[in-house]
Scaffold this active site. Structure first.
Site, PDB file in Angstrom:
ATOM      1  CB  SER A   1      -0.940  -0.047   1.212  1.00 28.86           C
ATOM      2  OG  SER A   1      -1.938   0.929   1.141  1.00 28.86           O
TER       3      SER A   1
ATOM      4  CG  HIS B   1      -5.449  -2.647   0.313  1.00 24.01           C
ATOM      5  ND1 HIS B   1      -4.733  -2.422  -0.845  1.00 24.01           N
ATOM      6  CD2 HIS B   1      -4.832  -1.908   1.276  1.00 24.01           C
ATOM      7  CE1 HIS B   1      -3.737  -1.582  -0.594  1.00 24.01           C
ATOM      8  NE2 HIS B   1      -3.768  -1.267   0.683  1.00 24.01           N
TER       9      HIS B   1
ATOM     10  CG  ASP C   1      -6.219  -3.248  -3.545  1.00 24.39           C
ATOM     11  OD1 ASP C   1      -6.840  -2.264  -3.103  1.00 24.39           O
ATOM     12  OD2 ASP C   1      -5.136  -3.649  -3.074  1.00 24.39           O
TER      13      ASP C   1
END
Length: 440
Positions: A267, A381, A330
């Site tokens: 991320s 995610h 995602d």
């Protein structure tokens, strides 16, 4: 210099096996019969069309013999269609180093180490079950975003975001080189979420001798990377200063050895990993005493776009190797630049729009996964979900009976009638607390 491949490879958790998706659309269904002939092709069809048969690295080869290929010296050509077993193992291995950041991150508000690492450097990998990893942690990394908002405990200071480690002598023999590893966790604090939402491009200007104003990156990520606590007498150096100093120290300590620099992040952490990789290469810190370049590789998990097309092109010129592991469902991987991105720069493949320099662009080669859980949208995610699917692609249960997450989110945002927004409000809450889902 050849450009990095833009062709993504889709790996479906429920359908089994790898599929070659088109470079512009990476939407895969669980069943092969659901694939559109116009935008999705099987690997076999690709071989027939191109006349090129994929080859994998021989399974009998040890990692020490082929580490440069695994680190992307040839942009992973013929290693992702299908996914080579050695490369798969290395993706999983580096992903688990990132997972260690989450396992060691203290989320207890009553703890003295709240929002910092629970353990000391010497104990970190042992405490998270990675005592046999063959790496030694040499430094912890902290970041201080230049955003003046209160966080949970009212303080405004740097937070632990990852660590630097180096391979042991024994692990170095197995790998074929001494590996300097830098890992970054994803978004947790309010500061970091605000930084993630600062969707505006700003010149990176990391090289004082050649600022390259056309090379632009997302302002929030750059703030996390470069902000310090200079206002405080005992304040932290910037994340950038900490990292460049430690990387330089390790490269000098092991000069004369075969070296690699590997960065891994999830991320927001993948954005910091790419910024650091670009910074090291732009400053030439990866050149040894004989001017030979030390290879730099980024393993990105669920990462957003970081910069504009000029940033992407400069990364390619510098020889950075970036392998992006993404879940097609995602939403974080679609940000920033949902509209103004690499697919919106050119009209008909020939004419560039005037605003093309302001379009975000992904960097590197994609390995695309496909998984989704209707009851827990934050699952799309989740880093451990990424890793588990790579480990056991046939064992992951994937629910793909309804519209994808982005379609439902779009319906909610547009106020579609007869649509119950409550589950998606809960989903938004889950996305803000991704670390919690990674601990369960």
């Amino acid at each position: 210099m050849p450009h990095l491949s833009a062709n993504p490879v889709a790996f479906s958790g429920g359908g089994g096996g790898l599929r070659l998706a088109s470079s512009r659309q990476v939407s895969m269904k669980r069943n092969n019969t659901d694939m559109s002939m116009g935008t999705r092709r099987s690997v076999a069809a690709s071989v027939i069309a191109t006349g090129r048969v994929s080859r994998s690295i021989e399974t009998s080869s040890g990692l020490a013999d082929v580490w440069r290929e695994i680190q992307g010296c040839n942009n992973w050509e013929d290693l992702v269609e299908p996914l080579d077993s050695l490369l798969r193992n290395e993706i999983i291995r580096y992903g688990e180093f990132v997972t260690a950041c989450y396992k060691a991150f203290d989320l207890d508000p009553n703890s003295k180490r709240y929002l910092n690492c629970k353990y000391g450097k010497q104990n970190l990998l042992r405490e998270v079950g990675m005592e046999k990893s063959g790496y030694e942690v040499t430094k912890y990394i902290y970041a201080t975003p230049d955003i003046n908002i209160p966080i949970q405990n009212g303080a405004s200071c740097g937070r632990w975001i990852g660590y630097v480690a180096v391979s042991s002598d024994e692990e170095t023999k197995r790998l074929g080189r001494r590996d300097v590893l830098i890992t970054f966790r994803g978004t947790v604090t309010n500061h970091e979420w605000i930084a993630n939402l600062m969707s505006s491009l700003t010149p990176a200007r990391l090289d004082p001798h050649n600022p390259r104003p056309d090379v632009k990156v997302e302002a929030g990520f750059l703030s996390l990377y470069t902000s310090d606590e200079s206002d405080s007498k005992f304040g932290l150096e910037s994340c950038r200063e900490q990292l460049l100093s430690e990387v330089s120290r390790l490269l000098n300590q092991y000069k004369g050895e075969e070296l690699s620099i590997t960065l891994a992040g999830h991320s927001m952490g993948s954005s910091l990993a790419l910024l650091l990789a670009y910074d090291i290469a732009e400053l030439g810190l990866n050149r040894d005493h004989s001017s030979r370049e030390i290879p730099i590789t980024v393993f990105s998990f669920g990462g957003p776009r970081v910069g504009n097309s000029s940033f992407k092109e400069r990364c390619e010129e510098l020889g950075l190797k970036v392998l992006r592991v993404v879940n097609v469902n995602d939403p974080i991987t679609k940000l920033p630049g949902i509209v103004f991105n690499e697919n919106f720069r050119v009209l008909g493949g020939r004419y560039e729009f005037p605003w093309s320099c302001s379009c975000y662009a992904h960097v590197g080669v994609e390995v695309v996964l496909d998984f989704f859980k209707m009851e827990n949208p934050s699952y799309v995610h989740d880093l451990e979900s990424y890793i588990n699917l790579l480990k056991c692609p046939q064992r992951v249960q994937v629910q793909k009976d309804g519209p994808d997450f982005l379609s439902k989110a779009r319906e909610w945002l547009l106020g579609t009638q007869n649509f119950n927004p409550l589950p998606w409000r809960n989903a938004a809450s889950n996305m803000v607390n991704l670390v919690q889902s990674q601990r369960t």
